[in-house]
Design an enzyme around this catalytic site. Structure first.
Site, PDB file in Angstrom:
ATOM      1  N   TYR A 272       0.825  -1.228   0.000  1.00  0.00           N
ATOM      2  CA  TYR A 272       0.000   0.000   0.000  1.00  0.00           C
ATOM      3  C   TYR A 272       0.853   1.270   0.000  1.00  0.00           C
ATOM      4  O   TYR A 272       0.560   2.219   0.726  1.00  0.00           O
ATOM      5  CB  TYR A 272      -0.911   0.041   1.232  1.00  0.00           C
ATOM      6  CG  TYR A 272      -1.823  -1.143   1.364  1.00  0.00           C
ATOM      7  CD1 TYR A 272      -2.885  -1.331   0.497  1.00  0.00           C
ATOM      8  CD2 TYR A 272      -1.608  -2.084   2.357  1.00  0.00           C
ATOM      9  CE1 TYR A 272      -3.714  -2.424   0.613  1.00  0.00           C
ATOM     10  CE2 TYR A 272      -2.439  -3.187   2.482  1.00  0.00           C
ATOM     11  CZ  TYR A 272      -3.485  -3.350   1.599  1.00  0.00           C
ATOM     12  OH  TYR A 272      -4.304  -4.423   1.719  1.00  0.00           O
TER      13      TYR A 272
ATOM     14  N   TYR B 230     -14.421  -4.555   2.914  1.00  0.00           N
ATOM     15  CA  TYR B 230     -13.049  -4.935   2.556  1.00  0.00           C
ATOM     16  C   TYR B 230     -12.799  -6.329   3.108  1.00  0.00           C
ATOM     17  O   TYR B 230     -12.943  -6.563   4.312  1.00  0.00           O
ATOM     18  CB  TYR B 230     -12.009  -3.948   3.128  1.00  0.00           C
ATOM     19  CG  TYR B 230     -10.606  -4.422   2.822  1.00  0.00           C
ATOM     20  CD1 TYR B 230     -10.055  -4.235   1.553  1.00  0.00           C
ATOM     21  CD2 TYR B 230      -9.845  -5.092   3.770  1.00  0.00           C
ATOM     22  CE1 TYR B 230      -8.787  -4.702   1.242  1.00  0.00           C
ATOM     23  CE2 TYR B 230      -8.582  -5.559   3.475  1.00  0.00           C
ATOM     24  CZ  TYR B 230      -8.053  -5.359   2.208  1.00  0.00           C
ATOM     25  OH  TYR B 230      -6.797  -5.839   1.914  1.00  0.00           O
TER      26      TYR B 230
ATOM     27  N   ASP C  93     -16.755 -12.429   8.245  1.00  0.00           N
ATOM     28  CA  ASP C  93     -15.326 -12.157   8.127  1.00  0.00           C
ATOM     29  C   ASP C  93     -14.910 -11.431   9.401  1.00  0.00           C
ATOM     30  O   ASP C  93     -15.089 -10.222   9.529  1.00  0.00           O
ATOM     31  CB  ASP C  93     -15.063 -11.303   6.880  1.00  0.00           C
ATOM     32  CG  ASP C  93     -13.602 -10.884   6.777  1.00  0.00           C
ATOM     33  OD1 ASP C  93     -12.817 -11.195   7.697  1.00  0.00           O
ATOM     34  OD2 ASP C  93     -13.242 -10.242   5.767  1.00  0.00           O
TER      35      ASP C  93
ATOM     36  N   LYS D 195      -5.306 -12.385  11.472  1.00  0.00           N
ATOM     37  CA  LYS D 195      -4.781 -11.240  12.235  1.00  0.00           C
ATOM     38  C   LYS D 195      -4.474 -11.572  13.696  1.00  0.00           C
ATOM     39  O   LYS D 195      -3.414 -12.107  13.985  1.00  0.00           O
ATOM     40  CB  LYS D 195      -5.737 -10.054  12.129  1.00  0.00           C
ATOM     41  CG  LYS D 195      -5.725  -9.405  10.739  1.00  0.00           C
ATOM     42  CD  LYS D 195      -6.214  -7.997  10.779  1.00  0.00           C
ATOM     43  CE  LYS D 195      -6.265  -7.354   9.411  1.00  0.00           C
ATOM     44  NZ  LYS D 195      -4.994  -6.768   8.983  1.00  0.00           N
TER      45      LYS D 195
HETATM   46  C1  LIG Z   1     -12.083  -7.706   7.459  1.00  0.00           C
HETATM   47  C2  LIG Z   1     -10.818  -8.112   6.772  1.00  0.00           C
HETATM   48  N1  LIG Z   1     -10.807  -9.233   6.036  1.00  0.00           N
HETATM   49  C3  LIG Z   1      -9.693  -9.663   5.410  1.00  0.00           C
HETATM   50  C4  LIG Z   1      -8.520  -8.929   5.494  1.00  0.00           C
HETATM   51  C5  LIG Z   1      -7.297  -9.410   4.776  1.00  0.00           C
HETATM   52  O1  LIG Z   1      -6.375  -9.907   5.714  1.00  0.00           O
HETATM   53  P1  LIG Z   1      -4.840 -10.058   5.312  1.00  0.00           P
HETATM   54  O2  LIG Z   1      -4.299  -8.674   5.210  1.00  0.00           O
HETATM   55  O3  LIG Z   1      -4.248 -10.839   6.430  1.00  0.00           O
HETATM   56  O4  LIG Z   1      -4.782 -10.782   4.011  1.00  0.00           O
HETATM   57  C6  LIG Z   1      -8.496  -7.760   6.245  1.00  0.00           C
HETATM   58  C7  LIG Z   1      -7.287  -6.954   6.336  1.00  0.00           C
HETATM   59  O5  LIG Z   1      -7.277  -5.836   6.785  1.00  0.00           O
HETATM   60  C8  LIG Z   1      -9.673  -7.321   6.889  1.00  0.00           C
HETATM   61  O6  LIG Z   1      -9.729  -6.203   7.607  1.00  0.00           O
END
Ligand SMILES: Cc1ncc(COP(=O)(O)O)c(C=O)c1O
Length: 419
Positions: free
Chosen positions: A7, A133, A227, A256
């Site tokens: 990014y 996202y 998610d 995460k």
């Molecule tokens: C809600 C959500 N899902 C998926 C992801 C993607 O995770 P990663 O960066 O570990 O691929 C993120 C990343 O910020 C996220 O906030």
């Protein structure tokens, strides 16, 4: 520096990247001895703070015991115990490992599509929330809001039907969209970030909206995918955001905070009934997805240690202390700056700065980061939204200080007419 950063625009005007030599608790230490308070949990992963000794110890022990196995043919107790514990908490009985948040989502989408395929009733469409996202791989991008992140790939993303962001103003449109689903037999499922959309700018909504969406999608036989890559592990007031919802997901994506920020790991948990569509001697019914490091034992040991920390009453005492402070700081801010909306849920504290330029690329993104870093505080705005997401190693005083920096920026810089 031949390292390409995520990014990041690489050009001669690019701000310098700071070398960090060590970290502990809420602090990052630079080579020249600066201690920088990390209010981002290193992109939302270090839930207990940096280098938590209990997790570090668990990884060290695992590293001397079993490093890796080919997970299609072998298993190991850290992986088994981890899925069992999470299954106990969530009621989702099967867990599929991958590497990060995007792959946890990718796996969820593939499972949902193949679930219907294996049952001989193919469904191809997903519903997602405006502003979503879900990651940077192609499936995850497809179910994410179209933005500058996705525009170079636009034509290659699969089509998704968008539900309005659940809010008081959008209620009418949301109910209309949900009602219009009646009779549909092509919807494989709904994917959403429950209660808080992180990357969209810490946009918060009530659990009752999640429940209403889930009920409408269930009525037409679709699967509910939560998610919780961001919201998992205590972000929103409970261990998982869906703990506060009545409608539980059929599929849950974690990453995460899963390993307490030490190692990359993705986990997609599914309901028994979903797994049963794959339980078959027919080879074509298997899920042909995997990664070299699937269920890496060190990462699983870290995740188990993370869960053990969440089982300690003192973790929750500290948690509630910080949540209370975030709440107080939000209430105070609201009184002082009613024109600058503040949002708070669980540990998340966020304000939306005034700016004629909205969106991810608003100038505050760089200006505020620089301003805060000069004061040894690391916060990384999402466009005009400044958020503070403390690790549990933080103190209430550190939160006061971080909000103080946001406040002085608002007064000294953000009020400038050019912004
Ligand atoms: C809600 C959500 N899902 C998926 C992801 C993607 O995770 P990663 O960066 O570990 O691929 C993120 C990343 O910020 C996220 O906030």
């Amino acid at each position: 520096m031949p390292v390409w950063r995520p990014y990041t625009s690489h050009w001669e005007g690019m701000p310098p990247t700071l070398p960090i030599v060590r970290a502990t608790g809420s602090y990052l230490y630079t080579a020249d001895g600066r201690a920088i308070w990390d209010g981002t949990c290193a992109w939302w992963v270090t839930v207990h703070g940096h280098c938590h000794p209990f997790i570090a110890q668990a990884i060290a022990e695992q590293a001397h015991t079993l490093d890796q196995v080919l997970f299609a043919d072998f298993t190991h107790s850290p992986a088994e115990a981890l899925v069992e514990k999470l299954s106990h908490h969530t009621g989702l009985s099967w867990g599929f490992f991958s590497d990060d948040g995007s792959t946890a989502v990718e796996v969820a989408l593939k499972i949902a599509l193949q679930y219907f395929h294996n049952r001989g009733e193919p469904r191809r469409k997903f519903l997602a929330l405006e502003g979503a996202y879900h990651g940077d791989t192609f499936g995850a991008m497809s179910v994410s809001a179209r933005s500058a992140f996705t525009s170079p790939f636009q034509e290659l993303l699969f089509e998704v039907e968008w539900l309005p962001f659940p809010s008081h103003e959008n209620e009418g449109k949301l109910w209309e969209s949900l009602e219009s689903l009646q009779g549909r037999t092509d919807i494989a499922g709904f994917i959403g970030e429950p209660i808080v959309q992180g990357v969209a700018g810490m946009r918060m909504y009530e659990a009752s909206y999640w429940d209403a969406i889930a009920r409408a999608v269930r009525r037409i036989g679709g699967l509910i995918i939560a998610d919780e890559v961001f919201t998992g592990f205590g972000r929103t007031g409970t261990l998982f955001a869906t703990d506060a919802c009545n409608e539980k997901p059929d599929i849950l994506c974690l990453s995460k905070g899963l390993t307490g920020g030490f190692l990359p790991l993705g986990l997609t948990l599914v309901r028994q009934e979903v797994f049963e569509a794959f339980y078959s001697s027919e080879p074509a019914h298997a899920l042909y997805h995997g990664h070299s490091y699937t269920a890496n034992p060190l990462a699983c040991a870290a995740a188990l240690a993370n869960l053990s920390l969440w089982e300690r009453p003192e973790t929750w005492e500290k948690y509630h202390l910080l949540v209370e402070m975030q709440r107080t700081l939000a209430a105070q801010w609201q009184t002082l700056y009613p024109e600058t909306p503040v949002r708070q849920k669980g540990l998340i504290w966020a304000v939306e700065l005034p700016s004629p330029e909205k969106g991810y690329f608003a100038p505050h993104r760089h200006l505020f980061k620089k301003y805060a870093l000069e004061r040894n505080i690391f916060l990384r705005p999402l466009g005009t939204v400044i958020y503070i997401l403390p690790a549990l190693s933080s103190t209430p005083d550190e939160l006061i200080k971080a909000v103080g920096v946001v406040e002085s920026y608002l007064k000294e810089v953000a009020a400038a007419p050019s912004l």
